[in-house]
Design a protein around this motif. Structure first.
Motif, mmCIF file in Angstrom:
data_model
loop_
_atom_site.group_PDB
_atom_site.id
_atom_site.type_symbol
_atom_site.label_atom_id
_atom_site.label_comp_id
_atom_site.label_asym_id
_atom_site.label_seq_id
_atom_site.Cartn_x
_atom_site.Cartn_y
_atom_site.Cartn_z
ATOM 1 N N SER A 1 0.853 -1.191 0.000
ATOM 2 C CA SER A 1 0.000 0.000 0.000
ATOM 3 C C SER A 1 0.881 1.230 0.000
ATOM 4 C CB SER A 1 -0.915 -0.017 1.227
ATOM 5 O OG SER A 1 -0.150 0.079 2.401
ATOM 6 N N CYS A 2 0.241 2.416 -0.150
ATOM 7 C CA CYS A 2 1.037 3.639 -0.359
ATOM 8 C C CYS A 2 1.824 4.040 0.885
ATOM 9 C CB CYS A 2 0.134 4.774 -0.841
ATOM 10 S SG CYS A 2 -0.798 5.593 0.474
ATOM 11 N N GLY A 3 1.294 3.709 2.078
ATOM 12 C CA GLY A 3 2.001 4.056 3.306
ATOM 13 C C GLY A 3 1.871 5.515 3.706
ATOM 14 N N ARG A 4 1.102 6.307 2.953
ATOM 15 C CA ARG A 4 1.007 7.750 3.225
ATOM 16 C C ARG A 4 -0.418 8.212 3.469
ATOM 17 N NH1 ARG A 4 3.873 7.221 -1.403
ATOM 18 N NH2 ARG A 4 2.079 7.883 -2.623
ATOM 19 N N CYS A 5 -1.421 7.465 2.983
ATOM 20 C CA CYS A 5 -2.800 7.982 3.044
ATOM 21 C C CYS A 5 -3.389 7.774 4.449
ATOM 22 C CB CYS A 5 -3.672 7.321 1.979
ATOM 23 S SG CYS A 5 -4.096 5.607 2.323
ATOM 24 N N GLN A 6 -4.557 8.372 4.683
ATOM 25 C CA GLN A 6 -5.178 8.297 6.007
ATOM 26 C C GLN A 6 -5.435 6.851 6.421
ATOM 27 O OE1 GLN A 6 -8.619 10.775 6.611
ATOM 28 N NE2 GLN A 6 -9.071 9.863 8.607
ATOM 29 N N ARG A 7 -5.906 6.036 5.465
ATOM 30 C CA ARG A 7 -6.217 4.651 5.814
ATOM 31 C C ARG A 7 -4.958 3.872 6.159
ATOM 32 N NH1 ARG A 7 -10.837 3.748 1.178
ATOM 33 N NH2 ARG A 7 -12.576 4.565 2.389
ATOM 34 N N CYS A 8 -3.895 4.078 5.392
ATOM 35 C CA CYS A 8 -2.625 3.405 5.716
ATOM 36 C C CYS A 8 -2.162 3.792 7.123
ATOM 37 C CB CYS A 8 -1.544 3.785 4.705
ATOM 38 S SG CYS A 8 -1.627 2.843 3.177
ATOM 39 N N LEU A 9 -2.220 5.112 7.395
ATOM 40 C CA LEU A 9 -1.694 5.582 8.679
ATOM 41 C C LEU A 9 -2.627 5.209 9.827
ATOM 42 C CD1 LEU A 9 -0.239 8.994 7.502
ATOM 43 C CD2 LEU A 9 0.966 6.856 7.933
ATOM 44 N N LEU B 1 -7.370 -1.176 2.978
ATOM 45 C CA LEU B 1 -8.407 -0.333 2.363
ATOM 46 C C LEU B 1 -7.785 0.854 1.622
ATOM 47 C CD1 LEU B 1 -11.040 -0.310 5.254
ATOM 48 C CD2 LEU B 1 -11.353 -1.309 2.997
ATOM 49 N N CYS B 2 -6.458 0.849 1.490
ATOM 50 C CA CYS B 2 -5.758 1.924 0.755
ATOM 51 C C CYS B 2 -6.202 1.904 -0.702
ATOM 52 C CB CYS B 2 -4.247 1.679 0.845
ATOM 53 S SG CYS B 2 -3.248 2.778 -0.184
ATOM 54 N N PRO B 3 -6.456 3.104 -1.303
ATOM 55 C CA PRO B 3 -6.837 3.116 -2.727
ATOM 56 C C PRO B 3 -5.771 2.470 -3.618
ATOM 57 C CG PRO B 3 -7.158 5.289 -1.734
ATOM 58 C CD PRO B 3 -6.455 4.448 -0.700
HETATM 59 ZN ZN ZN Z 1 -2.466 4.243 1.487
#
Ligand code: ZN
Length: 343
Positions: A92-100, A106-108
């Motif tokens: 996952s991106c590791g930066r978005c609200q869901r990741c954090l 659930l990361c886009p």
């Molecule tokens: Zn993410």
């Protein structure tokens, strides 16, 4: 390197053992020499085009890898050549609200190794450094490869979605699958009484060996009555299901008033009949589930290291026999994981 290329969508014959250029690790990535890679039903769905139908070809399947760090890209200091590792299959991106927020599945931009990017049916695989964890010393590479996807999937269902509590009756459908084998053990870990279903007495016997308390052969159409009988007429408080249309009404009827069902697949078909009166009148809850947060692999590996969760390996084959391995899994001739080993 040797790898199993998926050259088209279709039956197991589309998998070709081939020689291809090895992938290079970019910044923040590690290249792992694959010692063992476990199969999942996901591999079959991707091969058939049911999952990720627009994936560019050729493709390399394989989500569950254990191996040794072979080289590292720029900026990687946490691991070095020779470290034995298990690969976490969720990216996952590791930066978005869901990741954090610990909801990285659930990361886009969420991806699964071997589904959305080249996976571990190969001598070498490249993954972000965030996706490697030390291999538990007590496990072989084969056992370690059998852990991640199945236990992550089962953990989110049993712990995060169903929130199974001590003393509850938990029904685990289709006991032979890797996810079900993991779900039985995790439900036991959380103090539940576990009832499993399977289609053969042999699989039911093996389910007892991994911790199931009660077993039901679901070949007969009124199998759910047996679940009710085993729970004093109440039904299961929580259900782990991935069996699909053929069993869905039975699953609903096997669930207790106020019970919870977690659904992670639909092997026998997606178009199921739902008697809605049971859902509202008996106040059932249904939770869809796919994978789990990457973080969940930490407690899983700790319990595995302690011997309180155990990967079950049905058979080990050379990587060159990936097509045959797919057939074994697809025909449901195995109990537990099928694992491939590069030569
Ligand atoms: Zn993410």
């Amino acid at each position: 390197m040797k790898a199993v290329l998926m050259e088209a969508r279709g039956d197991a014959a589309v998998l070709r053992y081939s020689e291809i250029a090895a992938p290079e690790p970019g910044p923040g990535e590690v290249r792992v020499a694959v010692k063992a890679v476990a199969l999942n039903h996901l591999d079959i769905w991707v091969r058939k085009g049911v999952a990720s139908p627009r994936l560019p070809l050729p493709h390399i399947l394989g989500s569950d890898v254990a191996g040794v760090v072979e080289s590292v890209g720029a900026g990687v200091h946490a691991y070095k050549q020779g470290d034995a590792v298990v690969v976490n299959p969720g990216l996952s991106c590791g930066r978005c609200q869901r990741c954090l927020d610990g909801k990285d599945n659930l990361c886009p931009q969420y991806q699964i190794l071997g589904e959305h990017r080249w996976g571990g049916y190969a001598e070498l695989v490249v993954v972000p450094v965030q996706n490697v964890l030390p291999k538990p010393a007590s496990l072989s590479f084969i056992e370690a490869a059998a852990v991640p996807l199945a236990f992550l999937t089962a953990w989110q269902m049993v712990v995060d979605k169903l929130q199974v509590k001590p003393g509850e009756d938990v029904l685990v459908m289709a006991a032979g699958s890797g996810v079900s084998v993991a779900a039985v053990q995790i439900a036991k870990l959380f103090g539940a009484r576990v009832i499993v279903t399977a289609s053969t007495d042999d699989k039911l016997e093996k389910a007892r060996e991994v911790g199931a308390d009660e077993t039901v052969n679901y070949s007969s159409p009124d199998w759910f009555q047996e679940v009710k009988a085993l729970t004093g007429g109440k039904g299961a408080d929580a259900v782990v299901d991935h069996t699909g249309a053929d069993y869905w009404e039975g699953v609903i009827k096997a669930t207790a008033w106020g019970g919870r069902i977690s659904l992670v697949g639909a092997s026998s078909g997606y178009q199921a009949h739902t008697p809605l009166s049971h859902i509202f009148y008996r106040q059932l809850s249904i939770f869809g589930s796919t994978m789990a947060s990457k973080s969940r692999l930490f407690p899983i590996l700790r319990f595995v290291e302690e011997g309180r969760l155990k990967p079950v390996v049905a058979t080990v084959l050379p990587l060159s026999r990936a097509a045959y391995a797919h057939q074994l899994l697809e025909d449901r001739r195995v109990f537990g994981k099928v694992v491939l080993e590069p030569a």
